[in-house]
Design a protein around this motif. Structure first.
Motif, short mmCIF file in Angstrom:
data_model
loop_
_atom_site.label_atom_id
_atom_site.label_comp_id
_atom_site.label_asym_id
_atom_site.label_seq_id
_atom_site.Cartn_x
_atom_site.Cartn_y
_atom_site.Cartn_z
N LYS A 138 32.63 60.27 40.36
CA LYS A 138 31.73 60.45 41.35
C LYS A 138 32.26 58.71 41.66
N PRO A 139 32.22 57.93 42.98
CA PRO A 139 32.98 56.63 43.05
C PRO A 139 32.09 55.38 42.67
N PHE A 140 32.69 55.02 41.97
CA PHE A 140 32.48 53.72 40.86
C PHE A 140 33.34 52.17 41.92
N THR A 141 32.87 51.38 41.12
CA THR A 141 33.36 49.58 41.62
C THR A 141 34.23 48.86 40.49
N PHE A 142 33.82 49.43 39.19
CA PHE A 142 34.19 48.85 38.23
C PHE A 142 34.22 49.74 36.79
N PHE A 143 35.55 49.60 35.76
CA PHE A 143 35.21 50.57 35.03
C PHE A 143 35.94 49.98 33.58
N SER A 144 35.59 50.08 32.40
CA SER A 144 36.61 49.49 31.28
C SER A 144 36.75 50.68 30.36
N MET A 145 38.46 50.38 30.30
CA MET A 145 38.73 51.70 29.61
C MET A 145 39.49 51.16 28.42
N TRP A 146 38.93 51.71 27.46
CA TRP A 146 39.38 51.45 26.41
C TRP A 146 40.07 53.10 25.16
N LEU A 147 40.88 52.89 25.21
CA LEU A 147 41.34 54.54 25.40
C LEU A 147 42.57 54.26 24.82
N GLY A 148 43.25 55.40 22.94
CA GLY A 148 44.75 54.91 22.92
C GLY A 148 44.10 54.83 21.15
N ASN A 149 43.23 54.45 20.64
CA ASN A 149 42.69 54.15 19.79
C ASN A 149 43.04 54.86 18.59
N PRO A 164 25.60 32.21 38.04
CA PRO A 164 26.04 33.92 37.79
C PRO A 164 26.53 33.67 38.80
N SER A 165 28.07 34.30 38.89
CA SER A 165 28.47 35.15 40.21
C SER A 165 29.55 35.91 39.10
N LYS A 166 29.44 36.77 40.60
CA LYS A 166 30.67 38.22 40.74
C LYS A 166 32.17 38.14 40.49
N GLY A 167 32.37 36.74 41.27
CA GLY A 167 33.62 35.94 41.94
C GLY A 167 33.92 37.51 42.56
N SER A 168 35.25 37.90 42.18
CA SER A 168 35.91 38.74 43.80
C SER A 168 36.14 40.20 42.83
N ALA A 169 35.07 40.92 41.91
CA ALA A 169 35.25 42.58 40.91
C ALA A 169 33.62 42.17 42.28
N ASP A 170 33.12 43.57 41.88
CA ASP A 170 32.27 44.39 42.42
C ASP A 170 31.01 45.33 40.93
N PHE A 171 30.24 45.10 40.76
CA PHE A 171 29.86 45.44 39.33
C PHE A 171 28.56 45.89 39.82
N THR A 172 28.41 47.02 41.73
CA THR A 172 27.32 47.33 41.33
C THR A 172 27.60 49.03 40.98
N ARG A 173 28.39 49.32 40.32
CA ARG A 173 28.30 50.67 39.50
C ARG A 173 30.13 50.38 38.63
#
Length: 439
Positions: A187-198, A30-39
């Protein structure tokens, strides 16, 4: 030297060589690659919240796709993930549907489970009576708000009229004035998912295109707001130093059981069992015209539960079987209304793809995924399709997903993230999650 001996010797060497070169299975680290999933935070509507079976309740929340993703992210350095769970004493949440059994003819018996998480209600001028849900005051990573449209993310009073959003805010209706977009980026975050528009097209469709106020969001407005949302999220929130993320397209609502379960042929077959001469089901179109339905029209799932086909009105005309008493517009999408929904969905998805490309975001094509299950697929040995009740994908409301459906979605998000950022987040074992719960 004997030629047969030479051949046998070469063959023996080849066999030994082959045996010594057996391929070995390498485990992917498992690797995080170039992303940061801390928050990681999840931005979206009912699908993000874990809404299922016509309501938001604890079991659905515990099987939301963001929670599944966050759990898998923890193998690559992801942090904790807080969901605004209802308590065990409020497990039925806002109330939901359950499958209680089947009729002798095999039709499902779906009953309503009452709400346990309503603290009261308030009447607001211009909006009517709004239910108030029990407040949630803990940490928050899942910002899914059922019912929210993209065109409401900057609307300050939303926290007063949407009970799901009001529940997450510290204030009480009608004193809330924090726009949703401000709330999720506070608040600060490092990664997000967005599923809006439905919901910008879904609410219009599920209402049979019968409510003008639910008309799809203007295309230019959608584009402007989607860009605004993406711009705000990639900053990483207040005090953040930037964030990466994944976005999803708007699903093809017309491929869900809400629109595919009640068909013209099914209605005619049921009617002709008692009245063989009936050859048409009459509908009232969005233009107010009464005409025979065609296979290009869509009947809505609630029509089946209403059980009104053939019931005479005060003038004696049977419902749906006479042009003078057609199936109401709220129960049907005529072909022109359906075409409009497809047009708006296509436009929204073009915007989402464009923004994802411009911002370097991962993209999950939910529209293509939902369509691919219409004919059925096998997932980890389990048959999954878009059929109502038996398909394993959709819950009892015919729109939202089962736990298995949300697991499938979680995996598609993960695959998109891995592809975009070079990470190797493990996928979810979908066989650990159920479809519709049978009695």
């Amino acid at each position: 030297m004997n030629s047969k001996f030479i051949f046998r010797s070469i063959l023996a060497v080849a066999v030994v060589a082959t045996a010594s070169c057996k391929p070995t299975l390498k485990e992917i680290t498992p690797s995080k690659g170039s992303a940061d999933f801390t928050r990681y935070i999840a931005v979206g509507n009912s699908l993000t919240s874990g809404y299922a079976d016509g309501g938001l309740y604890l079991d659905g929340q515990q099987n939301s796709f963001p929670l599944m993703i966050a759990t898998q992210m923890q193998t690559v350095g992801g942090g904790s993930f807080s969901t605004p769970f209802f308590t065990a004493a409020q497990a039925d949440g806002t109330g939901h549907k359950k499958l209680s059994g089947f009729t002798p003819t095999g039709d499902p018996i779906v009953t309503d489970v009452p709400a346990q998480a309503v603290r009261g209600s308030i009447t607001l001028p211009g909006f009517g009576t709004v239910a108030l849900l029990t407040k949630y005051t803990g940490d928050l990573n899942n910002y899914g708000v059922p019912g929210i449209r993209l065109n409401q993310i900057t609307y300050a009073p939303l926290g007063n009229v949407n009970p799901y959003f009001e529940r997450l805010l510290p204030g009480n209706s009608p004193t809330n004035n924090t726009p949703y977009l401000n709330f999720v980026t506070a608040k600060p975050f490092t990664f997000f998912s967005m599923w809006l528009g439905n919901n910008d097209v879904l609410l219009y469709a599920t209402g049979g295109a019968d409510t003008p106020s639910d008309f799809p969001t203007d295309k230019a407005t959608f584009t402007a707001l989607y860009n605004a949302a993406a711009n705000a999220l990639v900053t990483g929130g207040a005090g953040g130093t930037g964030a990466k993320g994944v976005v999803a397209t708007v699903p093809d609502v017309l491929s869900t059981p809400y629109f595919t379960t009640v068909t013209l042929q099914a209605l005619l077959t049921a009617v002709q069992a008692a009245a063989p001469t009936v050859q048409a089901i009459f509908i009232k179109t969005g233009a107010g015209v009464s005409r025979p339905a065609t296979t290009a029209d869509y009947f809505l799932l609630p029509l089946k539960a209403a059980n009104v086909i053939g019931v005479p009105n005060a003038s004696g005309y049977p419902y749906g079987l006479d042009p003078r008493n057609p199936v109401e517009s709220k129960y049907v999408l005529d072909k022109d209304e359906a075409a409009s929904i497809v047009d708006y969905t296509t436009s929204y998805n073009n915007t989402i793809r464009s923004v994802a490309a411009a911002k370097g975001l991962a993209l999950f094509d939910a529209n293509a995924l939902f369509k691919s299950y219409a004919a059925g697929r096998v997932v980890n040995g389990v048959a999954v399709n878009a059929s109502y009740i038996t398909g394993n994908l959709f819950s009892l409301d015919g729109i939202h997903l089962t736990p298995m459906g949300y697991a499938i979605v979680a995996n598609e998000f993960i695959k998109s993230i891995n592809s975009q950022y070079g990470s190797s987040i493990p996928t979810v074992d979908v066989t650990k999650y159920r479809g519709v719960k049978f009695p």
